[in-house]
Design a protein around this motif. Structure first.
Motif, PDB file in Angstrom:
ATOM      1  N   GLU A  19      38.800  23.811  44.619  1.00  0.00           N
ATOM      2  CA  GLU A  19      38.569  24.960  43.892  1.00  0.00           C
ATOM      3  C   GLU A  19      37.268  25.072  42.875  1.00  0.00           C
ATOM      4  N   MET A  20      36.650  23.876  42.465  1.00  0.00           N
ATOM      5  CA  MET A  20      35.421  24.586  42.014  1.00  0.00           C
ATOM      6  C   MET A  20      34.362  24.901  42.748  1.00  0.00           C
ATOM      7  N   ARG A  21      34.277  24.106  44.027  1.00  0.00           N
ATOM      8  CA  ARG A  21      32.928  24.764  44.818  1.00  0.00           C
ATOM      9  C   ARG A  21      33.281  25.914  45.555  1.00  0.00           C
ATOM     10  N   GLN A  22      34.524  26.739  45.466  1.00  0.00           N
ATOM     11  CA  GLN A  22      35.546  27.937  45.746  1.00  0.00           C
ATOM     12  C   GLN A  22      34.226  28.391  44.469  1.00  0.00           C
ATOM     13  N   MET A  23      34.786  28.111  43.220  1.00  0.00           N
ATOM     14  CA  MET A  23      34.453  29.150  42.101  1.00  0.00           C
ATOM     15  C   MET A  23      32.748  29.289  42.306  1.00  0.00           C
ATOM     16  N   LEU A  24      32.072  28.041  42.782  1.00  0.00           N
ATOM     17  CA  LEU A  24      30.622  28.471  42.545  1.00  0.00           C
ATOM     18  C   LEU A  24      30.324  29.106  43.972  1.00  0.00           C
ATOM     19  N   SER A  26      32.780  32.117  44.913  1.00  0.00           N
ATOM     20  CA  SER A  26      31.649  33.199  44.074  1.00  0.00           C
ATOM     21  C   SER A  26      31.191  33.426  43.838  1.00  0.00           C
ATOM     22  N   ILE A  27      29.997  33.128  42.420  1.00  0.00           N
ATOM     23  CA  ILE A  27      29.279  32.940  41.953  1.00  0.00           C
ATOM     24  C   ILE A  27      28.268  33.743  42.969  1.00  0.00           C
ATOM     25  N   GLN A  28      27.999  32.906  43.967  1.00  0.00           N
ATOM     26  CA  GLN A  28      26.920  33.054  45.175  1.00  0.00           C
ATOM     27  C   GLN A  28      27.711  34.209  45.872  1.00  0.00           C
ATOM     28  N   LEU A  72      39.780  26.734  28.583  1.00  0.00           N
ATOM     29  CA  LEU A  72      38.988  27.151  29.337  1.00  0.00           C
ATOM     30  C   LEU A  72      38.725  28.065  30.048  1.00  0.00           C
ATOM     31  N   GLY A  73      39.911  27.323  31.136  1.00  0.00           N
ATOM     32  CA  GLY A  73      39.717  27.463  32.626  1.00  0.00           C
ATOM     33  C   GLY A  73      40.415  28.678  32.527  1.00  0.00           C
ATOM     34  N   GLY A  74      41.853  29.157  31.869  1.00  0.00           N
ATOM     35  CA  GLY A  74      42.475  30.256  32.332  1.00  0.00           C
ATOM     36  C   GLY A  74      41.702  31.806  31.455  1.00  0.00           C
ATOM     37  N   PRO A  75      41.095  32.213  30.787  1.00  0.00           N
ATOM     38  CA  PRO A  75      40.304  33.232  30.456  1.00  0.00           C
ATOM     39  C   PRO A  75      38.865  32.894  31.861  1.00  0.00           C
ATOM     40  N   THR A  76      38.132  31.828  32.503  1.00  0.00           N
ATOM     41  CA  THR A  76      37.416  32.132  33.544  1.00  0.00           C
ATOM     42  C   THR A  76      38.165  32.922  34.920  1.00  0.00           C
ATOM     43  N   HIS A  77      39.403  33.052  35.093  1.00  0.00           N
ATOM     44  CA  HIS A  77      40.009  33.332  35.918  1.00  0.00           C
ATOM     45  C   HIS A  77      40.046  34.515  35.829  1.00  0.00           C
ATOM     46  N   MET A  79      38.260  36.620  33.643  1.00  0.00           N
ATOM     47  CA  MET A  79      37.157  37.127  34.077  1.00  0.00           C
ATOM     48  C   MET A  79      36.687  37.381  35.351  1.00  0.00           C
ATOM     49  N   PHE A  80      36.989  36.748  35.890  1.00  0.00           N
ATOM     50  CA  PHE A  80      36.763  36.785  37.452  1.00  0.00           C
ATOM     51  C   PHE A  80      37.327  38.158  38.386  1.00  0.00           C
ATOM     52  N   GLU A  81      38.981  38.276  37.486  1.00  0.00           N
ATOM     53  CA  GLU A  81      39.909  39.494  37.621  1.00  0.00           C
ATOM     54  C   GLU A  81      39.211  40.861  37.022  1.00  0.00           C
ATOM     55  N   GLN A 101      27.796  35.710  31.441  1.00  0.00           N
ATOM     56  CA  GLN A 101      29.126  35.436  30.487  1.00  0.00           C
ATOM     57  C   GLN A 101      30.009  34.478  31.007  1.00  0.00           C
ATOM     58  N   LEU A 102      30.521  35.041  32.230  1.00  0.00           N
ATOM     59  CA  LEU A 102      31.229  34.606  33.022  1.00  0.00           C
ATOM     60  C   LEU A 102      31.183  32.895  33.465  1.00  0.00           C
ATOM     61  N   MET A 103      29.784  32.793  33.201  1.00  0.00           N
ATOM     62  CA  MET A 103      29.036  31.342  33.973  1.00  0.00           C
ATOM     63  C   MET A 103      29.197  30.315  32.354  1.00  0.00           C
ATOM     64  N   GLN A 105      31.176  29.916  30.920  1.00  0.00           N
ATOM     65  CA  GLN A 105      32.670  29.448  30.378  1.00  0.00           C
ATOM     66  C   GLN A 105      32.770  27.615  31.503  1.00  0.00           C
ATOM     67  N   CYS A 106      31.854  28.107  32.547  1.00  0.00           N
ATOM     68  CA  CYS A 106      31.027  27.013  33.339  1.00  0.00           C
ATOM     69  C   CYS A 106      30.684  25.884  32.977  1.00  0.00           C
ATOM     70  N   LEU A 107      30.047  26.511  32.374  1.00  0.00           N
ATOM     71  CA  LEU A 107      28.491  25.362  31.957  1.00  0.00           C
ATOM     72  C   LEU A 107      29.564  24.633  30.711  1.00  0.00           C
ATOM     73  N   CYS A 109      33.278  24.062  29.719  1.00  0.00           N
ATOM     74  CA  CYS A 109      33.832  23.656  30.250  1.00  0.00           C
ATOM     75  C   CYS A 109      33.232  21.780  31.036  1.00  0.00           C
ATOM     76  N   HIS A 110      31.878  21.815  32.185  1.00  0.00           N
ATOM     77  CA  HIS A 110      31.435  20.661  32.608  1.00  0.00           C
ATOM     78  C   HIS A 110      30.748  19.777  31.032  1.00  0.00           C
ATOM     79  N   ALA A 111      30.944  20.846  29.943  1.00  0.00           N
ATOM     80  CA  ALA A 111      29.615  19.902  29.106  1.00  0.00           C
ATOM     81  C   ALA A 111      30.805  19.128  27.878  1.00  0.00           C
ATOM     82  N   ARG A 112      32.219  19.352  28.430  1.00  0.00           N
ATOM     83  CA  ARG A 112      33.143  18.537  27.949  1.00  0.00           C
ATOM     84  C   ARG A 112      33.961  18.217  29.114  1.00  0.00           C
ATOM     85  N   PHE A 113      34.253  18.099  29.736  1.00  0.00           N
ATOM     86  CA  PHE A 113      34.989  17.597  30.831  1.00  0.00           C
ATOM     87  C   PHE A 113      34.493  16.933  32.111  1.00  0.00           C
ATOM     88  N   ARG A 114      35.201  16.129  32.642  1.00  0.00           N
ATOM     89  CA  ARG A 114      35.158  15.125  33.846  1.00  0.00           C
ATOM     90  C   ARG A 114      36.162  14.797  34.459  1.00  0.00           C
TER      91      ARG A 114
HETATM   92  C1  HEC Z   1      38.144  24.826  32.691  1.00  0.00           C
HETATM   93  C2  HEC Z   1      36.876  23.491  32.953  1.00  0.00           C
HETATM   94  C3  HEC Z   1      35.754  23.780  34.316  1.00  0.00           C
HETATM   95  C4  HEC Z   1      35.526  25.213  34.424  1.00  0.00           C
HETATM   96  C5  HEC Z   1      36.324  26.771  33.901  1.00  0.00           C
HETATM   97  C6  HEC Z   1      34.594  25.410  35.463  1.00  0.00           C
HETATM   98  N1  HEC Z   1      34.715  23.931  35.570  1.00  0.00           N
HETATM   99 FE1  HEC Z   1      33.548  23.528  37.915  1.00  0.00          FE
HETATM  100  N2  HEC Z   1      33.825  21.127  37.009  1.00  0.00           N
HETATM  101  C7  HEC Z   1      35.038  21.092  36.022  1.00  0.00           C
HETATM  102  C8  HEC Z   1      35.305  19.424  36.327  1.00  0.00           C
HETATM  103  C9  HEC Z   1      36.077  19.121  35.082  1.00  0.00           C
HETATM  104  C10 HEC Z   1      34.311  19.189  37.255  1.00  0.00           C
HETATM  105  C11 HEC Z   1      34.194  17.233  37.440  1.00  0.00           C
HETATM  106  C12 HEC Z   1      32.802  17.280  36.355  1.00  0.00           C
HETATM  107  C13 HEC Z   1      32.745  15.353  36.633  1.00  0.00           C
HETATM  108  O1  HEC Z   1      33.823  14.700  36.954  1.00  0.00           O
HETATM  109  O2  HEC Z   1      31.881  14.801  37.507  1.00  0.00           O
HETATM  110  C14 HEC Z   1      34.004  20.029  37.757  1.00  0.00           C
HETATM  111  C15 HEC Z   1      33.012  20.030  38.727  1.00  0.00           C
HETATM  112  C16 HEC Z   1      31.819  21.456  39.596  1.00  0.00           C
HETATM  113  C17 HEC Z   1      32.070  21.512  40.941  1.00  0.00           C
HETATM  114  C18 HEC Z   1      30.810  20.370  41.615  1.00  0.00           C
HETATM  115  C19 HEC Z   1      32.374  19.530  42.598  1.00  0.00           C
HETATM  116  C20 HEC Z   1      32.367  18.291  43.453  1.00  0.00           C
HETATM  117  O3  HEC Z   1      32.629  18.495  44.677  1.00  0.00           O
HETATM  118  O4  HEC Z   1      31.963  17.163  42.614  1.00  0.00           O
HETATM  119  C21 HEC Z   1      31.271  22.556  41.495  1.00  0.00           C
HETATM  120  C22 HEC Z   1      30.066  23.138  42.282  1.00  0.00           C
HETATM  121  C23 HEC Z   1      31.908  23.537  39.905  1.00  0.00           C
HETATM  122  N3  HEC Z   1      32.429  22.693  38.743  1.00  0.00           N
HETATM  123  C24 HEC Z   1      31.809  24.502  39.332  1.00  0.00           C
HETATM  124  C25 HEC Z   1      31.771  25.424  38.831  1.00  0.00           C
HETATM  125  C26 HEC Z   1      31.993  26.324  38.559  1.00  0.00           C
HETATM  126  C27 HEC Z   1      30.174  27.835  39.476  1.00  0.00           C
HETATM  127  C28 HEC Z   1      32.372  27.168  37.139  1.00  0.00           C
HETATM  128  C29 HEC Z   1      32.704  28.441  36.775  1.00  0.00           C
HETATM  129  C30 HEC Z   1      32.887  29.840  37.807  1.00  0.00           C
HETATM  130  C31 HEC Z   1      32.980  26.227  36.889  1.00  0.00           C
HETATM  131  N4  HEC Z   1      33.287  24.849  37.871  1.00  0.00           N
HETATM  132  C32 HEC Z   1      34.117  26.847  35.900  1.00  0.00           C
HETATM  133  C33 HEC Z   1      35.588  21.401  35.463  1.00  0.00           C
HETATM  134  C34 HEC Z   1      35.008  22.874  34.899  1.00  0.00           C
END
Ligand code: HEC
Length: 116
Positions: A19-24, A26-28, A72-77, A79-81, A101-103, A105-107, A109-114
């Motif tokens: 799903e994360m890769r799908q969000m990327l 979407s941005i593309q 962080l995640g709810g508002p991100t979706h 914002m896409f809407e 601005q939407l991005m 949210q990506c930054l 959350c990525h700074a905060r969670f693994r």
């Molecule tokens: C609410 C939290 C959250 C938001 C918002 C979020 N991400 Fe993520 N994303 C994560 C986490 C957690 C991981 C896993 C990171 C890790 O463990 O290394 C991740 C991983 C990814 C990956 C790597 C996928 C892989 O196959 O390893 C991509 C690409 C990505 N995010 C894109 C995005 C994009 C683009 C957005 C914004 C449009 C976004 N993310 C918003 C939490 C979020």
């Protein structure tokens, strides 16, 4: 601040990351649409990561996500809407600015969670 690692099973983790890769993707699509002034492409790309995606999240994943993650995640979706709606009216510069601005949210959350 709580623990940055969200423990997930293999299947949930694979789903979550796809799903994360799908969000990327979407941005593309959104950025390509802005560059080519293709409103339909912006709309379709943004829609894919909107409410549809948050609704599609399986309960097994939803259950383990911490509250702070959801905040962080709810508002991100949402914002896409909003981006999809705005793609029908706003000028391209405004859409690019909103996508930036939407991005944030990506930054944030990525700074905060693994996941692990
Ligand atoms: C609410 C939290 C959250 C938001 C918002 C979020 N991400 Fe993520 N994303 C994560 C986490 C957690 C991981 C896993 C990171 C890790 O463990 O290394 C991740 C991983 C990814 C990956 C790597 C996928 C892989 O196959 O390893 C991509 C690409 C990505 N995010 C894109 C995005 C994009 C683009 C957005 C914004 C449009 C976004 N993310 C918003 C939490 C979020």
């Amino acid at each position: 601040m709580g623990e940055p690692f969200i423990p997930m099973g293999e299947a949930d983790r694979a789903y979550f990351l796809s799903e994360m890769r799908q969000m990327l993707a979407s941005i593309q699509g959104v950025m390509t649409g802005i560059g080519t002034k293709d409103r339909a492409l912006i709309y379709k790309s943004a829609k894919y990561s909107g409410n549809r995606m948050s609704r599609a999240t399986p309960d097994s994943v939803r259950r383990i996500l911490p509250q702070e993650f959801k905040e962080l995640g709810g508002p991100t979706h949402l914002m896409f809407e909003e981006l999809a709606v705005r793609s029908e009216t706003d000028d391209m510069a405004t859409l690019a600015e909103f996508t930036g601005q939407l991005m944030q949210q990506c930054l944030a959350c990525h700074a905060r969670f693994r996941v692990k």
